[in-house]
Design a protein around this motif. Sequence first.
Motif, PDB file in Angstrom:
ATOM      1  N   ALA A  63      -5.160  21.282   4.968  1.00  0.00           N
ATOM      2  CA  ALA A  63      -6.426  21.566   5.652  1.00  0.00           C
ATOM      3  C   ALA A  63      -7.598  21.102   4.797  1.00  0.00           C
ATOM      4  O   ALA A  63      -8.579  20.556   5.305  1.00  0.00           O
ATOM      5  N   SER A  64      -7.474  21.301   3.491  1.00  0.00           N
ATOM      6  CA  SER A  64      -8.561  20.898   2.610  1.00  0.00           C
ATOM      7  C   SER A  64      -8.843  19.390   2.730  1.00  0.00           C
ATOM      8  O   SER A  64      -9.992  18.977   2.861  1.00  0.00           O
ATOM      9  N   TYR A  65      -7.780  18.562   2.729  1.00  0.00           N
ATOM     10  CA  TYR A  65      -8.009  17.112   2.901  1.00  0.00           C
ATOM     11  C   TYR A  65      -8.570  16.800   4.285  1.00  0.00           C
ATOM     12  O   TYR A  65      -9.464  15.965   4.430  1.00  0.00           O
ATOM     13  N   LEU A  66      -8.057  17.479   5.319  1.00  0.00           N
ATOM     14  CA  LEU A  66      -8.495  17.179   6.687  1.00  0.00           C
ATOM     15  C   LEU A  66      -9.940  17.603   6.930  1.00  0.00           C
ATOM     16  O   LEU A  66     -10.697  16.915   7.601  1.00  0.00           O
ATOM     17  N   VAL A  67     -10.318  18.764   6.396  1.00  0.00           N
ATOM     18  CA  VAL A  67     -11.655  19.294   6.667  1.00  0.00           C
ATOM     19  C   VAL A  67     -12.698  18.607   5.783  1.00  0.00           C
ATOM     20  O   VAL A  67     -13.781  18.256   6.245  1.00  0.00           O
ATOM     21  N   GLU A  68     -12.361  18.394   4.518  1.00  0.00           N
ATOM     22  CA  GLU A  68     -13.313  17.717   3.622  1.00  0.00           C
ATOM     23  C   GLU A  68     -13.413  16.229   3.955  1.00  0.00           C
ATOM     24  O   GLU A  68     -14.443  15.609   3.724  1.00  0.00           O
ATOM     25  N   GLY A  69     -12.311  15.653   4.415  1.00  0.00           N
ATOM     26  CA  GLY A  69     -12.263  14.212   4.639  1.00  0.00           C
ATOM     27  C   GLY A  69     -11.760  13.458   3.416  1.00  0.00           C
ATOM     28  O   GLY A  69     -11.682  12.228   3.425  1.00  0.00           O
ATOM     29  N   GLY A  70     -11.437  14.166   2.362  1.00  0.00           N
ATOM     30  CA  GLY A  70     -10.936  13.541   1.138  1.00  0.00           C
ATOM     31  C   GLY A  70     -10.795  14.573   0.044  1.00  0.00           C
ATOM     32  O   GLY A  70     -10.942  15.781   0.303  1.00  0.00           O
ATOM     33  N   PRO A  71     -10.534  14.110  -1.175  1.00  0.00           N
ATOM     34  CA  PRO A  71     -10.398  15.064  -2.287  1.00  0.00           C
ATOM     35  C   PRO A  71     -11.707  15.801  -2.512  1.00  0.00           C
ATOM     36  O   PRO A  71     -12.780  15.257  -2.253  1.00  0.00           O
TER      37      PRO A  71
ATOM     38  N   GLY B 164      -7.175   9.183  -3.855  1.00  0.00           N
ATOM     39  CA  GLY B 164      -6.301  10.108  -3.140  1.00  0.00           C
ATOM     40  C   GLY B 164      -6.466   9.939  -1.642  1.00  0.00           C
ATOM     41  O   GLY B 164      -7.048   8.948  -1.191  1.00  0.00           O
ATOM     42  N   PRO B 165      -5.987  10.901  -0.857  1.00  0.00           N
ATOM     43  CA  PRO B 165      -6.053  10.775   0.603  1.00  0.00           C
ATOM     44  C   PRO B 165      -7.487  10.856   1.119  1.00  0.00           C
ATOM     45  O   PRO B 165      -8.251  11.714   0.702  1.00  0.00           O
ATOM     46  N   VAL B 166      -7.838   9.923   2.003  1.00  0.00           N
ATOM     47  CA  VAL B 166      -9.164   9.908   2.619  1.00  0.00           C
ATOM     48  C   VAL B 166      -8.968   9.892   4.140  1.00  0.00           C
ATOM     49  O   VAL B 166      -8.214   9.075   4.669  1.00  0.00           O
ATOM     50  N   VAL B 167      -9.639  10.820   4.849  1.00  0.00           N
ATOM     51  CA  VAL B 167      -9.488  10.963   6.303  1.00  0.00           C
ATOM     52  C   VAL B 167     -10.733  10.401   6.972  1.00  0.00           C
ATOM     53  O   VAL B 167     -11.855  10.816   6.652  1.00  0.00           O
TER      54      VAL B 167
ATOM     55  N   PRO C 175       0.829  -1.211   0.000  1.00  0.00           N
ATOM     56  CA  PRO C 175       0.000   0.000   0.000  1.00  0.00           C
ATOM     57  C   PRO C 175       0.870   1.271   0.000  1.00  0.00           C
ATOM     58  O   PRO C 175       1.976   1.268   0.543  1.00  0.00           O
ATOM     59  N   MET C 176       0.344   2.330  -0.624  1.00  0.00           N
ATOM     60  CA  MET C 176       1.097   3.572  -0.811  1.00  0.00           C
ATOM     61  C   MET C 176       1.746   4.075   0.481  1.00  0.00           C
ATOM     62  O   MET C 176       2.952   4.318   0.540  1.00  0.00           O
ATOM     63  N   LEU C 177       0.942   4.246   1.536  1.00  0.00           N
ATOM     64  CA  LEU C 177       1.508   4.848   2.755  1.00  0.00           C
ATOM     65  C   LEU C 177       2.533   3.934   3.419  1.00  0.00           C
ATOM     66  O   LEU C 177       3.502   4.415   4.013  1.00  0.00           O
TER      67      LEU C 177
END
Length: 355
Positions: free
Chosen positions: A160-168, A106-109, A55-57
Amino acid sequence: MSANLRPTGQQPTATYESAFLKACRREPVPHTPVWFMRQAGRSLPEYLKVREGIPMLESCMMPELVAEITMQPVRRHHVDAAIYFSDIVVPLKAIGIDLDIKPGVGPVVEQPIRSRADLARLRDLTPEDVWYVTEAIGLLTAELGSTPLIGFAGAPFTLASYLVEGGPSKNHEHTKALMYGDPQLWADLLDRLAEITSVFLKVQIEAGASAVQLFDSWVGALAPADYRRSVMPASSKVFKAVEEYGVPRIHFGVGTGELLGLMGEAGADVVGVDWRVPLDEAARRVGPGKALQGNIDPAVLFSTPEAVEAKAREVLDAAADLEGHVFNLGHGVPPTTDPDSLTRLVEYVHTQTAR
Ligand SMILES: Cc1c2[nH]c(c1CCC(=O)O)Cc1[nH]c(c(CCC(=O)O)c1C)Cc1[nH]c(c(CCC(=O)O)c1C)Cc1[nH]c(c(C)c1CCC(=O)O)C2
């Protein structure tokens, strides 16, 4: 400064004198240096092979694998700089934020950050949290020789955009809602992210990175007044935090034509430009005292070799009077790019600009 700091000027002379670092410093160059954002990654079959089943991470935390993937485009394309293989969300993962990078997404929180209580989950980053970065860069500087290594991080707004939105996100609704609706919480969130990002960049520089790029990929979604008020203080804080090292600081975002001047003002030595603004016009917007990086449209790579050369020629002509020019794409290498088109492009720029 911590004890293991490599003071400015202690990097090998051949690296310091490389075309890439000279262009960043706006000194005369033997040829225009070239590297590509996202050069280490899915466009290379050798990348897909070594990443198989990992996995990527997880791959970002394996120093030998990181060093191998970082080297692959240098060996294949003869680019003038390597970019450290990692991702902008790695420092967030390292402080325990529950996130993943989903292939093709992409990144998903797992739990987005939207309240004062959520903010408390963003603890300080320590060098020990990202021990694998220090180790991988140690391996890399040994192997790279005179080729400089670019370290990087995500800028506070884009993180912040990824953290607040929870993803792209296309329109960044939750992010903007927080920015406009609770300016104090927003400022505190960006300040927290600036601290984390500063440590992440310092770790990379102290381990041997010769330049850093701060990716504010999605900040082009903002108008200049909002950028100046709500984003610039945090980005400036990051640039200030690494100023003492004396390594070039590159700043890039997509769709940032209206923000180029402010992004330079934030503290960048080199301003990255996407393909929408010609470099001569970008130089007018940025003003004197900065080098520029860019800016061939990545989509052109899918065209004929002749069309790629014609576009590259256009970029070089627009860059003719710049104080310093680092050739790059206007955004990352698309995953389905034919790697040979990149190799040919590097050779074209080198031969066209050999002095
Ligand atoms: C916004 C952003 C991210 N990550 C990054 C940015 C800023 C640059 C930009 O504007 O493109 C930065 C990044 N991500 C990666 C690098 C490695 C170095 C390089 O070659 O540039 C860099 C510099 C590896 C990666 N980061 C990612 C991959 C692909 C994952 C894989 O190969 O499994 C790579 C090689 C995943 C990722 N991570 C992110 C996205 C949007 C994606 C793509 C999702 C997808 O389409 O699969 C967040």
